[in-house]
Design a protein around this motif. Sequence first.
Motif, PDB file in Angstrom:
ATOM      1  N   PRO A   1      -2.941  -4.969   8.065  1.00 53.92           N
ATOM      2  CA  PRO A   1      -3.708  -5.694   6.882  1.00 53.92           C
ATOM      3  C   PRO A   1      -4.699  -6.484   7.603  1.00 53.92           C
ATOM      4  O   PRO A   1      -4.498  -6.965   8.818  1.00 53.92           O
ATOM      5  CB  PRO A   1      -2.393  -6.673   6.456  1.00 53.92           C
TER       6      PRO A   1
ATOM      7  N   GLY B 282      -3.515   0.789   8.934  1.00 56.50           N
ATOM      8  CA  GLY B 282      -2.460   0.374   8.612  1.00 56.50           C
ATOM      9  C   GLY B 282      -2.253  -0.693   8.682  1.00 56.50           C
ATOM     10  O   GLY B 282      -1.355  -1.522   8.110  1.00 56.50           O
TER      11      GLY B 282
ATOM     12  N   MET C 272      -7.676   4.574   0.173  1.00 54.04           N
ATOM     13  CA  MET C 272      -6.836   4.137   1.247  1.00 54.04           C
ATOM     14  C   MET C 272      -5.490   4.733   1.505  1.00 54.04           C
ATOM     15  O   MET C 272      -5.352   5.127   2.662  1.00 54.04           O
ATOM     16  CB  MET C 272      -6.977   2.746   1.337  1.00 54.04           C
ATOM     17  N   ASN C 273      -4.519   4.736   0.527  1.00 51.97           N
ATOM     18  CA  ASN C 273      -3.333   5.011   0.641  1.00 51.97           C
ATOM     19  C   ASN C 273      -3.286   6.534   0.803  1.00 51.97           C
ATOM     20  O   ASN C 273      -2.457   7.004   1.465  1.00 51.97           O
ATOM     21  CB  ASN C 273      -2.483   4.786  -0.730  1.00 51.97           C
ATOM     22  N   VAL C 274      -4.254   7.397  -0.061  1.00 52.03           N
ATOM     23  CA  VAL C 274      -4.068   8.719   0.328  1.00 52.03           C
ATOM     24  C   VAL C 274      -4.590   9.228   1.683  1.00 52.03           C
ATOM     25  O   VAL C 274      -4.269  10.280   2.356  1.00 52.03           O
ATOM     26  CB  VAL C 274      -5.306   9.404  -0.659  1.00 52.03           C
TER      27      VAL C 274
ATOM     28  N   LEU D  40      -3.891   7.455   4.393  1.00 50.89           N
ATOM     29  CA  LEU D  40      -3.084   7.175   5.280  1.00 50.89           C
ATOM     30  C   LEU D  40      -1.784   8.428   5.153  1.00 50.89           C
ATOM     31  O   LEU D  40      -1.138   8.587   6.061  1.00 50.89           O
ATOM     32  CB  LEU D  40      -2.273   5.643   4.920  1.00 50.89           C
ATOM     33  N   THR D  41      -1.481   8.785   3.911  1.00 48.16           N
ATOM     34  CA  THR D  41      -0.529   9.925   3.837  1.00 48.16           C
ATOM     35  C   THR D  41      -1.099  11.121   4.461  1.00 48.16           C
ATOM     36  O   THR D  41      -0.332  11.931   5.001  1.00 48.16           O
ATOM     37  CB  THR D  41      -0.424  10.056   2.267  1.00 48.16           C
TER      38      THR D  41
ATOM     39  N   LEU E  24      -3.901   5.522  12.383  1.00 48.82           N
ATOM     40  CA  LEU E  24      -2.908   5.030  11.562  1.00 48.82           C
ATOM     41  C   LEU E  24      -2.752   3.277  11.916  1.00 48.82           C
ATOM     42  O   LEU E  24      -2.437   2.602  11.001  1.00 48.82           O
ATOM     43  CB  LEU E  24      -1.515   5.920  11.799  1.00 48.82           C
TER      44      LEU E  24
END
Length: 117
Positions: free
Chosen positions: A79, A77, A1-3, A5-6, A73
């Motif tokens: 939560p 992004g 998930m972090n990748v 968003l990046t 995003l």
Amino acid sequence: MNVMLTILLAVQMLSAVAMVGLILVQHGKGADMGAAFGSGGSGSLFGASGSANFLSRTTAVLATIFFVTTLALAYFGTPRTAPSSGSVLESAALVAPAPVAAAPAVPVSGAAQIPSK
């Protein structure tokens, strides 16, 4: 998930920079009026009418990409919490602390009224 968003953030920043560049390259609608009165040429890199179509369509595509990445995003992004079956007011009542009963105040007189450090 972090990748993800990046990657979305990188696409958004690249589209924003490209959009700014394309907008600065375009000439405004008032530029032709000045050329009509002899205050400069109105020629451009792609010709008089070809640049407006190419640049404006490319700007519209980049703006669409920018808005889609912004919405993505915002969605990814945020939560997530457990789904609740009640309304917003009911969930706020569950989160709010219960009122605490205050002890009765005893009147103070004399030297006890002077605040100390």
